[in-house]
Design a protein around this motif. Structure first.
Motif, mmCIF file in Angstrom:
data_model
loop_
_atom_site.group_PDB
_atom_site.id
_atom_site.type_symbol
_atom_site.label_atom_id
_atom_site.label_comp_id
_atom_site.label_asym_id
_atom_site.label_seq_id
_atom_site.Cartn_x
_atom_site.Cartn_y
_atom_site.Cartn_z
ATOM 1 N N THR A 286 -0.782 -2.195 3.235
ATOM 2 C CA THR A 286 0.155 -2.923 3.910
ATOM 3 C C THR A 286 0.421 -1.813 4.984
ATOM 4 O OG1 THR A 286 1.946 -2.095 2.520
ATOM 5 C CG2 THR A 286 1.071 -4.163 2.285
ATOM 6 N N ALA A 287 0.903 -2.251 6.175
ATOM 7 C CA ALA A 287 1.530 -1.046 7.057
ATOM 8 C C ALA A 287 2.670 -0.462 6.751
ATOM 9 C CB ALA A 287 1.868 -2.045 8.403
ATOM 10 N N GLU A 288 3.539 -1.299 5.963
ATOM 11 C CA GLU A 288 4.750 -0.516 5.322
ATOM 12 C C GLU A 288 4.385 0.658 4.430
ATOM 13 O OE1 GLU A 288 8.717 -1.654 2.743
ATOM 14 O OE2 GLU A 288 6.868 -3.031 2.722
ATOM 15 N N ALA A 289 3.475 0.572 3.736
ATOM 16 C CA ALA A 289 2.949 1.548 2.899
ATOM 17 C C ALA A 289 2.210 2.565 3.735
ATOM 18 C CB ALA A 289 1.923 1.186 1.781
ATOM 19 N N LEU A 290 1.596 2.288 4.708
ATOM 20 C CA LEU A 290 0.992 3.589 5.476
ATOM 21 C C LEU A 290 2.204 4.222 6.267
ATOM 22 C CD1 LEU A 290 -1.138 5.057 6.863
ATOM 23 C CD2 LEU A 290 -1.672 3.108 8.234
ATOM 24 N N ARG A 291 3.297 3.525 6.874
ATOM 25 C CA ARG A 291 4.266 4.112 7.435
ATOM 26 C C ARG A 291 5.124 4.748 6.663
ATOM 27 N NH1 ARG A 291 4.382 -1.222 10.449
ATOM 28 N NH2 ARG A 291 3.636 -0.784 12.679
ATOM 29 N N ALA A 292 5.257 4.445 5.401
ATOM 30 C CA ALA A 292 6.018 5.502 4.488
ATOM 31 C C ALA A 292 5.264 6.769 4.282
ATOM 32 C CB ALA A 292 6.004 4.873 3.055
#
Length: 392
Positions: free
Chosen positions: A112-118
């Motif tokens: 997910t993009a959310e995990a990458l951004r974290a």
């Protein structure tokens, strides 16, 4: 981008075919020293080490680990390259960043993009470099297409398509388990979304599809994306099919239609660029000079050479009322494998530049990778898996 002042001790976690390729491709770089490999079997680890030693026969011992976590805590590793299945990217990257390592992730960088951004945020807090190994924009033919589009030498783009038909991955491979891979658009399609966003602008609308076969896999997927750049909306269709017989030739090409012509780019690792359309004599001379500037021999600094030539050879021009005539030109780059190695080297050197100059902007940023992944997620979520009985 073309060089690094330091020699980095690199650990590769995940000992599959791509890790083997990468170890051999990066071995000639003075900045790259393979210090450790992690993989579940001794045979796979040895193949990675052998690929490195074929190019660096004087290299010393390479430490071996069965688990990625063991490599991550090795105090003699500066950079961790993660080539594991995608579902492990985010948690392993988080662990490596917490250990103070710089991290280069194989695409997509997470499910997910959310995990990458974290992890992007964590890297910033830790003062560590983080990037995703998206390589296609480091190829000179991709840069050549970008400049032809952005300078509107054949007029503005009306429509484009990406057709990517490749060999079927073996049944039982983690690739078919979307809990591990995320699906084709996430695991594979991000490469092409990155190119599309660079050429055509950001996505403002996107829809996807996936066709399910009787064995439960979804080997044919696609997306229609409306990109917007410089105020112009451009519909682009992306298709990926992992269905081809191993004896058949794979086929990948971009087909870009403009107001006055057409641009076709052939090859997953691009090998041929064809340009045709109606141009003035001045535009023809400009395009000839630009296409002549494309490096023909694989080199890690090819993209930098071409970027430096762009403003000199492709000055901004106002629309001309001069008569136009048919134009056609094809550029062919041989040595596909050599170019694949060269763009992998360019990506690694750009990553080293980020380590050495944290405020520098790399050609493909971690934020770019997150945007590509977000687009892939959108197309995967909206895609409907069609029952095979419904297909006529």
């Amino acid at each position: 981008m073309i060089s690094s002042s330091f020699r980095y001790r690199v650990g590769i976690a995940g000992a599959g075919a791509f890790a083997e390729f990468l170890a051999g491709a990066l071995a000639p770089l003075p900045s790259f020293h393979l210090a450790a490999v992690a993989g579940r079997t001794a045979e796979k680890r040895q193949r990675v080490i052998d690929a490195y030693r074929r190019r660096q026969p004087q290299a010393g011992d390479v430490r071996e680990y069965r688990e990625a976590e063991e490599l991550i805590v090795d105090p003699h590793v500066d950079i961790v390259i993660l080539t594991t299945p995608p579902h492990l990217h985010a948690p392993l990257a988080e662990r490596a960043l917490e250990e103070g390592k710089h991290v280069l992730l194989e695409k997509p960088g997470g499910l997910t993009a959310e995990a990458l951004r974290a992890n992007i945020q964590l890297a910033a807090r830790q003062n560590r470099a983080l990037a995703v190994n998206l390589v296609l924009r480091y190829h000179p033919l991709a840069e050549a297409v970008k400049q032809l589009i952005h300078r509107t030498l054949l007029g503005p783009v009306d429509y484009a398509s990406l057709h990517n038909a490749v060999h079927r991955v073996a049944d039982g491979h983690w690739f078919w388990d979307e809990r591990q891979s995320g699906g084709i658009l996430i695991e594979h399609g991000v490469h092409f979304f990155e190119v599309g966003r660079d050429w055509f602008g950001e996505a403002i609308e996107a829809h996807g599809f996936a066709l399910r076969e009787t064995n439960g896999t979804r080997p044919r997927v696609g997306a229609t994306v409306i990109h917007q750049g410089n105020g112009r909306r451009i519909p682009v269709h992306y298709y990926h099919g992992f269905t081809m017989d191993p004896a058949a030739s794979e086929s990948t090409h971009w087909d870009i239609h403009t107001k006055r012509g057409r641009i076709v780019l052939e090859g997953w690792i691009p090998t041929q660029l064809s340009v045709s359309g109606l141009v003035s004599d001045e535009e023809a001379a400009c395009m000839d000079a630009w296409l002549d500037a494309i490096p023909t021999k694989p080199s890690a600094d090819a993209i930098e050479q071409l970027q430096q030539a762009a403003d000199r050879l492709l000055p901004p021009t106002k629309p001309s009322a001069a008569p136009r005539r048919p134009y056609e030109r094809t550029v062919v780059l041989s040595d596909r494998h050599g170019w694949y190695e060269a763009i992998a080297q360019a990506r690694f050197l750009d990553f080293c530049r980020l380590i050495e100059h944290p405020n520098a902007r790399t050609l493909v940023t971690a934020e770019d990778a997150a945007a590509d992944l977000a687009l892939a997620e959108t197309c995967t979520v909206t895609g409907k898996a069609v029952d095979p009985l419904d297909i006529r």
